[in-house]
Design an enzyme around this catalytic site. Structure first.
Site, PDB file in Angstrom:
ATOM      1  N   LYS A 197      44.924  12.304  16.460  1.00  0.00           N
ATOM      2  CA  LYS A 197      44.280  13.532  16.917  1.00  0.00           C
ATOM      3  C   LYS A 197      43.959  14.437  15.726  1.00  0.00           C
ATOM      4  O   LYS A 197      42.860  14.936  15.585  1.00  0.00           O
ATOM      5  CB  LYS A 197      45.199  14.241  17.911  1.00  0.00           C
ATOM      6  CG  LYS A 197      44.655  15.562  18.409  1.00  0.00           C
ATOM      7  CD  LYS A 197      45.584  16.203  19.427  1.00  0.00           C
ATOM      8  CE  LYS A 197      45.134  17.639  19.684  1.00  0.00           C
ATOM      9  NZ  LYS A 197      45.978  18.332  20.661  1.00  0.00           N
ATOM     10  N   GLU A 203      52.299   9.164   8.564  1.00  0.00           N
ATOM     11  CA  GLU A 203      52.489   7.730   8.833  1.00  0.00           C
ATOM     12  C   GLU A 203      51.135   7.046   9.020  1.00  0.00           C
ATOM     13  O   GLU A 203      50.855   5.993   8.449  1.00  0.00           O
ATOM     14  CB  GLU A 203      53.310   7.527  10.123  1.00  0.00           C
ATOM     15  CG  GLU A 203      54.766   7.943  10.029  1.00  0.00           C
ATOM     16  CD  GLU A 203      55.007   9.397  10.408  1.00  0.00           C
ATOM     17  OE1 GLU A 203      54.054  10.207  10.322  1.00  0.00           O
ATOM     18  OE2 GLU A 203      56.148   9.723  10.781  1.00  0.00           O
ATOM     19  N   GLY A 254      48.461  15.341  22.318  1.00  0.00           N
ATOM     20  CA  GLY A 254      48.652  13.975  21.816  1.00  0.00           C
ATOM     21  C   GLY A 254      49.247  13.058  22.865  1.00  0.00           C
ATOM     22  O   GLY A 254      48.778  11.942  23.097  1.00  0.00           O
ATOM     23  N   ARG A 255      50.301  13.507  23.533  1.00  0.00           N
ATOM     24  CA  ARG A 255      50.993  12.641  24.513  1.00  0.00           C
ATOM     25  C   ARG A 255      50.245  12.556  25.834  1.00  0.00           C
ATOM     26  O   ARG A 255      50.722  11.907  26.768  1.00  0.00           O
ATOM     27  CB  ARG A 255      52.437  13.120  24.705  1.00  0.00           C
ATOM     28  CG  ARG A 255      52.572  14.583  25.084  1.00  0.00           C
ATOM     29  CD  ARG A 255      54.007  15.076  24.948  1.00  0.00           C
ATOM     30  NE  ARG A 255      54.118  16.518  25.112  1.00  0.00           N
ATOM     31  CZ  ARG A 255      53.921  17.415  24.154  1.00  0.00           C
ATOM     32  NH1 ARG A 255      53.553  17.007  22.940  1.00  0.00           N
ATOM     33  NH2 ARG A 255      54.054  18.699  24.374  1.00  0.00           N
ATOM     34  N   GLU A 340      59.122  15.365  24.637  1.00  0.00           N
ATOM     35  CA  GLU A 340      58.339  16.193  23.716  1.00  0.00           C
ATOM     36  C   GLU A 340      57.722  17.372  24.482  1.00  0.00           C
ATOM     37  O   GLU A 340      57.471  18.429  23.927  1.00  0.00           O
ATOM     38  CB  GLU A 340      57.245  15.360  23.018  1.00  0.00           C
ATOM     39  CG  GLU A 340      56.757  16.016  21.730  1.00  0.00           C
ATOM     40  CD  GLU A 340      55.749  15.164  20.947  1.00  0.00           C
ATOM     41  OE1 GLU A 340      54.626  14.966  21.433  1.00  0.00           O
ATOM     42  OE2 GLU A 340      56.095  14.704  19.843  1.00  0.00           O
ATOM     43  N   HIS A 371      72.114  -6.725  32.933  1.00  0.00           N
ATOM     44  CA  HIS A 371      73.069  -7.532  32.172  1.00  0.00           C
ATOM     45  C   HIS A 371      73.414  -6.855  30.851  1.00  0.00           C
ATOM     46  O   HIS A 371      73.885  -7.504  29.925  1.00  0.00           O
ATOM     47  CB  HIS A 371      72.488  -8.932  31.949  1.00  0.00           C
ATOM     48  CG  HIS A 371      72.208  -9.623  33.244  1.00  0.00           C
ATOM     49  ND1 HIS A 371      73.181 -10.279  33.956  1.00  0.00           N
ATOM     50  CD2 HIS A 371      71.079  -9.678  34.006  1.00  0.00           C
ATOM     51  CE1 HIS A 371      72.658 -10.742  35.086  1.00  0.00           C
ATOM     52  NE2 HIS A 371      71.381 -10.387  35.138  1.00  0.00           N
ATOM     53  N   LYS A 480      58.951  16.939   9.284  1.00  0.00           N
ATOM     54  CA  LYS A 480      57.778  16.568   8.475  1.00  0.00           C
ATOM     55  C   LYS A 480      57.819  17.275   7.123  1.00  0.00           C
ATOM     56  O   LYS A 480      57.556  16.684   6.081  1.00  0.00           O
ATOM     57  CB  LYS A 480      56.483  16.979   9.201  1.00  0.00           C
ATOM     58  CG  LYS A 480      56.189  16.196  10.466  1.00  0.00           C
ATOM     59  CD  LYS A 480      54.833  16.611  11.017  1.00  0.00           C
ATOM     60  CE  LYS A 480      54.584  16.044  12.400  1.00  0.00           C
ATOM     61  NZ  LYS A 480      53.355  16.521  13.020  1.00  0.00           N
TER      62      LYS A 480
HETATM   63  O1  F6P Z   1      54.595  14.810  15.364  1.00  0.00           O
HETATM   64  C1  F6P Z   1      54.395  14.791  16.742  1.00  0.00           C
HETATM   65  C2  F6P Z   1      52.987  14.446  17.059  1.00  0.00           C
HETATM   66  O2  F6P Z   1      52.162  15.498  16.758  1.00  0.00           O
HETATM   67  C3  F6P Z   1      52.821  14.030  18.508  1.00  0.00           C
HETATM   68  O3  F6P Z   1      52.719  15.111  19.357  1.00  0.00           O
HETATM   69  C4  F6P Z   1      51.596  13.190  18.430  1.00  0.00           C
HETATM   70  O4  F6P Z   1      51.419  12.397  19.564  1.00  0.00           O
HETATM   71  C5  F6P Z   1      51.868  12.410  17.170  1.00  0.00           C
HETATM   72  O5  F6P Z   1      52.549  13.316  16.330  1.00  0.00           O
HETATM   73  C6  F6P Z   1      50.652  11.870  16.493  1.00  0.00           C
HETATM   74  O6  F6P Z   1      49.771  12.885  16.116  1.00  0.00           O
HETATM   75  P1  F6P Z   1      48.288  12.548  15.682  1.00  0.00           P
HETATM   76  O7  F6P Z   1      47.619  11.915  16.829  1.00  0.00           O
HETATM   77  O8  F6P Z   1      47.675  13.867  15.313  1.00  0.00           O
HETATM   78  O9  F6P Z   1      48.356  11.620  14.503  1.00  0.00           O
END
Ligand code: F6P
Length: 510
Positions: A197, A203, A254-255, A340, A371, A480
């Site tokens: 987003k 990452e 995002g979620r 979240e 199990h 972060k």
């Molecule tokens: O760090 C949390 C977060 O912002 C989530 O809310 C989101 O889904 C994820 O990181 C990834 O964010 P992006 O889509 O901006 O890379």
């Protein structure tokens, strides 16, 4: 009004005291209509709530709580596009992504047009990739909401996935993940989807740069064909050299974003009609949430049950048990969705709350969990409400397997409730353990869409009653910032000013 200051909250507290001796077995014995009264049908989903620690009076009081905290008005504000995500000054309109074309007038007509003007080229692109026999591998690079939704959905809908293409999901900055995916790929056969987003997440940016470097090192030239960015930040994607882009908007959390361009891997996997069916199923649930009266509104009933358990019966976690192996990423998806969204300790105005919010969500598919950790659910010291998800019709022909699977899920709900009192000590099961049973007729794009929208709205309901902003996530920021600092120190070796534990760990990993 804050929920704990309402008259309904006080009544619920009194009700909870009187409820201490509640027993599911007695409740069923005393009320022949209980199973029916505590069942609810909603689009694509049947829910049996009757094995929960509730009775008609509990539900009536919870609905009163919803009225006194203004749940319906808050829901309607979301569906009007008001900026209910106040800490980020944003509307919350993931539901608009599922709204049929041209179905809204007024201020929402323009954003809805934008949604469909964006959806069409995205689906056309998905069809183009589907038809491109040279592309055999699609790699989604994203994390959190830019990973869990599409990954969960592609897996859940595996029976609908186009043959001849493999889908990979790389989320972790852990190079083992990317390296092991790349090992099996050829540049000319691979499409990378960079899903973020913000297009700033460390990452995803790190994985995207490494994927680009790998592609070029393999002799890949045509970045426009082999890379696409799914983002609200097209400028940042362009800076990385990615010109094929599909956008969405800041009013999609995002979620909550699997319905947007973030859903592109799903659209490639199941086709444009499949993706439209997914959206349509979710839209049916949106309508149910918007129009069904509170007492017959499944997301409302589930969300209020969550509040009852968390705040009045002190059940602090919820376990999710999908009895369908294709739903195996659903618990992880719901973990982000709930925790979240509602893992907050302050109200919408930033004031500390005196009551608990998000439960801990966890789970694995059944029967595997039986199990492993079900022992604790049956005989542990804590009561953990369980949410079963089962599917009536299988897509395979191993009839006896499916009958056994369904027998197990029903038997588990029954065993948790009935217990076994005829033996003492280690062999005694107290029973009276609560569970919810969600049943889909079939697992299809439409039913999956409805199931996920149901979960989104139930999270809205509890968050709304708790008076929190379910749509920000400031709690992920500190880690972060500190990771950046520690990263610099790992490179330089400078441990000055750190606490003794952090300094020692830094030295040890170097
Ligand atoms: O760090 C949390 C977060 O912002 C989530 O809310 C989101 O889904 C994820 O990181 C990834 O964010 P992006 O889509 O901006 O890379």
């Amino acid at each position: 009004m804050r929920c704990d200051q309402t008259a309904a909250w006080q009544s619920l507290q009194q009700h909870a005291e009187a409820f201490a001796g509640f027993d599911l077995r007695t409740a069923f014995a005393q009320d022949a209509a209980r199973a029916h009264a505590l069942s609810q049908t909603a689009p694509h989903v049947f829910a049996d709530l009757s094995k929960n620690h509730v009775d008609a009076a509990t539900e009536a009081l919870l609905q009163e709580l919803a009225r006194q905290t203004g749940l319906a008005a808050h829901r309607d504000a979301m569906f009007r596009g008001e900026h209910i995500n106040a800490t980020e000054d944003r509307a919350v309109m993931h539901w608009l992504l599922r709204q049929p074309e041209g179905s809204l007038s007024g201020e929402l007509a323009a954003p809805l047009k934008l949604v469909h003007d964006t959806l069409q080229p995205m689906l056309a692109y998905a069809e183009q990739v589907r038809a491109d026999a040279q592309i055999t591998d699609v790699v989604n690079i994203g994390i959190g909401g830019s990973d869990l939704g599409p990954q969960m959905a592609v897996l859940a809908l595996q029976d609908f996935v186009i043959p001849g293409k493999r889908f990979h999901f790389v989320s972790n900055v852990d190079g083992h993940e990317l390296a092991s995916v790349l090992k099996g790929l050829k540049a000319e056969n691979t499409l990378f989807l960079i899903a973020s987003k913000t297009f700033t997440t460390i990452e995803t940016m790190t994985n995207a740069r490494s994927a680009l470097a790998w592609f070029q090192a393999q002799g890949g030239r045509d970045v426009a064909r082999h890379f696409a960015a799914l983002t609200t930040n097209v400028a940042a994607a362009a800076e990385m050299g990615i010109t094929t882009t599909f956008g969405f908007w800041d009013w999609v959390g995002g979620r909550y974003s699997m319905w947007s361009a973030i859903g592109l891997p799903v659209a490639i996997a199941i086709g444009s009609q499949g993706f439209r069916d997914l959206l349509a199923g979710a839209h049916e649930m949106d309508q149910h949430f918007q129009t069904a009266p509170l007492e017959a509104n499944l997301p409302v009933r589930l969300g209020l049950l969550d509040v009852w358990y968390r705040n009045f019966l002190n059940y602090t976690s919820r376990s999710i048990a999908p009895y369908h192996s294709a739903l195996r990423r659903v618990p992880a998806y719901l973990q982000q969705l709930e925790m979240e969204s509602n893992g907050k300790r302050v109200d919408r105005n930033g004031q500390a709350l005196p009551y608990g919010t998000s439960p801990v969500l966890w789970g694995e598919p059944g029967t595997n969990g039986q199990h492993a950790y079900f022992q604790m659910l049956h005989q542990g010291t804590d009561v953990v409400p369980l949410e079963f998800i089962a599917v009536k019709k299988p897509t395979h022909s191993l009839k006896d397997h499916h009958e056994l699977l369904l027998a197990n899920v029903i038997a588990q709900a029954q065993a948790l409730m009935l217990g076994k009192a005829d033996e003492g000590g280690h062999k005694h099961f107290t029973g009276n353990r609560p569970s919810t049973f969600l049943l889909l007729d079939e697992l299809t794009p439409a039913s999956l869409g409805a199931l996920i929208a149901l979960q989104e709205h139930r999270v809205f309901v509890s968050g709304s009653v708790w008076g929190i902003n379910s749509f920000d996530q400031w709690g992920v920021e500190l880690g972060k910032v500190l990771a950046k600092d520690i990263h610099a120190r790992i490179v330089s070796g400078d441990a000055s000013g750190l606490d003794a534990s952090t300094a020692a760990l830094l030295q040890r990993v170097r």
